[in-house]
Write a protein that holds these residues in place. Structure first.
Motif, PDB file in Angstrom:
ATOM      1  N   MET A   1       0.842  -1.180   0.000  1.00  0.00           N
ATOM      2  CA  MET A   1       0.000   0.000   0.000  1.00  0.00           C
ATOM      3  C   MET A   1       0.889   1.246   0.000  1.00  0.00           C
ATOM      4  O   MET A   1       1.779   1.363   0.824  1.00  0.00           O
ATOM      5  CB  MET A   1      -0.881   0.002   1.251  1.00  0.00           C
ATOM      6  CG  MET A   1      -2.215   0.632   1.016  1.00  0.00           C
ATOM      7  SD  MET A   1      -3.259   0.837   2.476  1.00  0.00           S
ATOM      8  CE  MET A   1      -3.594  -0.808   3.004  1.00  0.00           C
ATOM      9  N   THR A   2       0.671   2.148  -0.933  1.00  0.00           N
ATOM     10  CA  THR A   2       1.437   3.393  -0.979  1.00  0.00           C
ATOM     11  C   THR A   2       0.672   4.458  -0.203  1.00  0.00           C
ATOM     12  O   THR A   2      -0.530   4.621  -0.378  1.00  0.00           O
ATOM     13  CB  THR A   2       1.649   3.848  -2.428  1.00  0.00           C
ATOM     14  OG1 THR A   2       2.338   2.819  -3.131  1.00  0.00           O
ATOM     15  CG2 THR A   2       2.471   5.117  -2.487  1.00  0.00           C
ATOM     16  N   ALA A   3       1.410   5.176   0.643  1.00  0.00           N
ATOM     17  CA  ALA A   3       0.793   6.184   1.503  1.00  0.00           C
ATOM     18  C   ALA A   3       1.324   7.574   1.169  1.00  0.00           C
ATOM     19  O   ALA A   3       2.451   7.733   0.708  1.00  0.00           O
ATOM     20  CB  ALA A   3       1.076   5.866   2.964  1.00  0.00           C
ATOM     21  N   MET A   4       0.470   8.571   1.424  1.00  0.00           N
ATOM     22  CA  MET A   4       0.896   9.967   1.330  1.00  0.00           C
ATOM     23  C   MET A   4       0.426  10.710   2.569  1.00  0.00           C
ATOM     24  O   MET A   4      -0.729  10.571   2.985  1.00  0.00           O
ATOM     25  CB  MET A   4       0.335  10.653   0.091  1.00  0.00           C
ATOM     26  CG  MET A   4       0.777  12.128  -0.018  1.00  0.00           C
ATOM     27  SD  MET A   4       0.147  13.004  -1.476  1.00  0.00           S
ATOM     28  CE  MET A   4       1.369  12.512  -2.688  1.00  0.00           C
ATOM     29  N   LEU A   5       1.340  11.479   3.139  1.00  0.00           N
ATOM     30  CA  LEU A   5       1.006  12.395   4.223  1.00  0.00           C
ATOM     31  C   LEU A   5       0.696  13.747   3.601  1.00  0.00           C
ATOM     32  O   LEU A   5       1.529  14.308   2.882  1.00  0.00           O
ATOM     33  CB  LEU A   5       2.171  12.521   5.201  1.00  0.00           C
ATOM     34  CG  LEU A   5       2.048  13.613   6.278  1.00  0.00           C
ATOM     35  CD1 LEU A   5       0.839  13.382   7.176  1.00  0.00           C
ATOM     36  CD2 LEU A   5       3.330  13.690   7.099  1.00  0.00           C
ATOM     37  N   LEU A   6      -0.502  14.246   3.851  1.00  0.00           N
ATOM     38  CA  LEU A   6      -0.903  15.561   3.372  1.00  0.00           C
ATOM     39  C   LEU A   6      -0.775  16.575   4.506  1.00  0.00           C
ATOM     40  O   LEU A   6      -1.452  16.462   5.529  1.00  0.00           O
ATOM     41  CB  LEU A   6      -2.349  15.533   2.867  1.00  0.00           C
ATOM     42  CG  LEU A   6      -2.594  14.722   1.600  1.00  0.00           C
ATOM     43  CD1 LEU A   6      -4.091  14.696   1.280  1.00  0.00           C
ATOM     44  CD2 LEU A   6      -1.799  15.285   0.424  1.00  0.00           C
ATOM     45  N   VAL A   7       0.105  17.539   4.323  1.00  0.00           N
ATOM     46  CA  VAL A   7       0.317  18.627   5.272  1.00  0.00           C
ATOM     47  C   VAL A   7      -0.415  19.827   4.670  1.00  0.00           C
ATOM     48  O   VAL A   7       0.012  20.377   3.662  1.00  0.00           O
ATOM     49  CB  VAL A   7       1.819  18.911   5.456  1.00  0.00           C
ATOM     50  CG1 VAL A   7       2.041  20.031   6.469  1.00  0.00           C
ATOM     51  CG2 VAL A   7       2.558  17.639   5.860  1.00  0.00           C
ATOM     52  N   MET A   8      -1.516  20.215   5.300  1.00  0.00           N
ATOM     53  CA  MET A   8      -2.442  21.131   4.637  1.00  0.00           C
ATOM     54  C   MET A   8      -2.588  22.490   5.319  1.00  0.00           C
ATOM     55  O   MET A   8      -2.829  22.572   6.519  1.00  0.00           O
ATOM     56  CB  MET A   8      -3.807  20.445   4.524  1.00  0.00           C
ATOM     57  CG  MET A   8      -3.704  19.135   3.735  1.00  0.00           C
ATOM     58  SD  MET A   8      -5.288  18.325   3.443  1.00  0.00           S
ATOM     59  CE  MET A   8      -5.701  17.790   5.103  1.00  0.00           C
ATOM     60  N   ASP A   9      -2.424  23.512   4.515  1.00  0.00           N
ATOM     61  CA  ASP A   9      -2.597  24.912   4.916  1.00  0.00           C
ATOM     62  C   ASP A   9      -1.744  25.313   6.116  1.00  0.00           C
ATOM     63  O   ASP A   9      -2.141  26.161   6.923  1.00  0.00           O
ATOM     64  CB  ASP A   9      -4.079  25.243   5.152  1.00  0.00           C
ATOM     65  CG  ASP A   9      -4.858  25.301   3.844  1.00  0.00           C
ATOM     66  OD1 ASP A   9      -4.226  25.400   2.777  1.00  0.00           O
ATOM     67  OD2 ASP A   9      -6.098  25.256   3.897  1.00  0.00           O
ATOM     68  N   MET A  10      -0.563  24.740   6.202  1.00  0.00           N
ATOM     69  CA  MET A  10       0.385  25.141   7.246  1.00  0.00           C
ATOM     70  C   MET A  10       1.198  26.330   6.719  1.00  0.00           C
ATOM     71  O   MET A  10       2.421  26.311   6.669  1.00  0.00           O
ATOM     72  CB  MET A  10       1.285  23.966   7.616  1.00  0.00           C
ATOM     73  CG  MET A  10       0.520  22.811   8.236  1.00  0.00           C
ATOM     74  SD  MET A  10      -0.146  23.215   9.850  1.00  0.00           S
ATOM     75  CE  MET A  10       0.993  22.330  10.879  1.00  0.00           C
ATOM     76  N   LEU A  11       0.465  27.354   6.318  1.00  0.00           N
ATOM     77  CA  LEU A  11       1.031  28.545   5.686  1.00  0.00           C
ATOM     78  C   LEU A  11       1.403  29.603   6.714  1.00  0.00           C
ATOM     79  O   LEU A  11       0.760  29.725   7.756  1.00  0.00           O
ATOM     80  CB  LEU A  11      -0.001  29.173   4.751  1.00  0.00           C
ATOM     81  CG  LEU A  11      -0.702  28.297   3.753  1.00  0.00           C
ATOM     82  CD1 LEU A  11      -1.756  29.095   3.020  1.00  0.00           C
ATOM     83  CD2 LEU A  11       0.296  27.708   2.798  1.00  0.00           C
TER      84      LEU A  11
END
Length: 191
Positions: free
Chosen positions: A1-11
């Motif tokens: 299983m390929t995974a992705m960590l989404l780091v969102m709107d840490m602007l």
């Protein structure tokens, strides 16, 4: 299983002490050590071979993509926030991307709507998403629900998220728990 960590709107506009939205998110983020926990989660995901995607809200300097009837984005436009190409739309330096990470720019709350996210996920064979960022009741909630409906296994890293208030954060997690696993970043493996 390929995974992705989404780091969102840490602007910077939202989570940096000098950002335009600092009064909204920074207090709870500091209290919860969100930046440090997110940095540790990114490092852990990288070590496990997971992909890292950074989702950033942003608009052209003239806000041509900004919906005129949106209460949230109209306030951002009035405050001069979320202008692409400025310091405000760069990812906070404590959780900054590295070469090879994905940069997904969005013009709405959802990380999927009108973005390159889904084509990237399909091209890379991703089947599992780990989501974190601000706000819990905005991009994280929306991303988990939409990820679920696109048949991704979704996990929200609860300690790497924040809302404007504890109540917003907790309420969003209660709602999204129907669509995603809610876990502490220390308890997840990314492989």
């Amino acid at each position: 299983m390929t995974a992705m960590l989404l780091v969102m709107d840490m602007l910077n506009d939202l989570v940096h002490e000098n950002g335009g939205g600092a009064k909204t998110y920074v207090p709870l983020m500091k209290e919860r050590s969100v930046l440090a926990r997110t940095r540790a989660a990114i490092d852990k995901a990288r070590a496990a071979g997971a992909l890292i995607g950074y989702v950033r809200v942003g608009f052209s300097p003239n806000y041509r993509e900004c919906p005129p009837n949106s209460p949230i984005f109209s306030r951002a436009r009035s405050a001069g926030m979320f202008k692409l190409g400025t310091w405000g739309t760069e990812v906070h330096p404590d959780v900054a991307p590295q070469a090879g990470d994905f940069d997904i720019v969005k013009h709405r709350v959802s990380p999927f709507y009108g973005t390159s996210l889904e084509p990237i996920l399909r091209a890379r064979g991703v089947s599992e998403l780990f989501l974190c960022g601000v706000s819990t009741n905005g991009v994280v909630h929306s991303g988990a629900r939409e990820g679920h409906d696109r048949d991704y296994a979704c996990t929200v890293l609860e300690d790497c998220c924040a809302g404007a208030t504890v109540d917003e954060h907790d309420s969003a997690l209660r709602c999204v728990a129907r669509f995603a696993a809610i876990k502490n970043s220390a308890d997840v493996t990314f492989s």
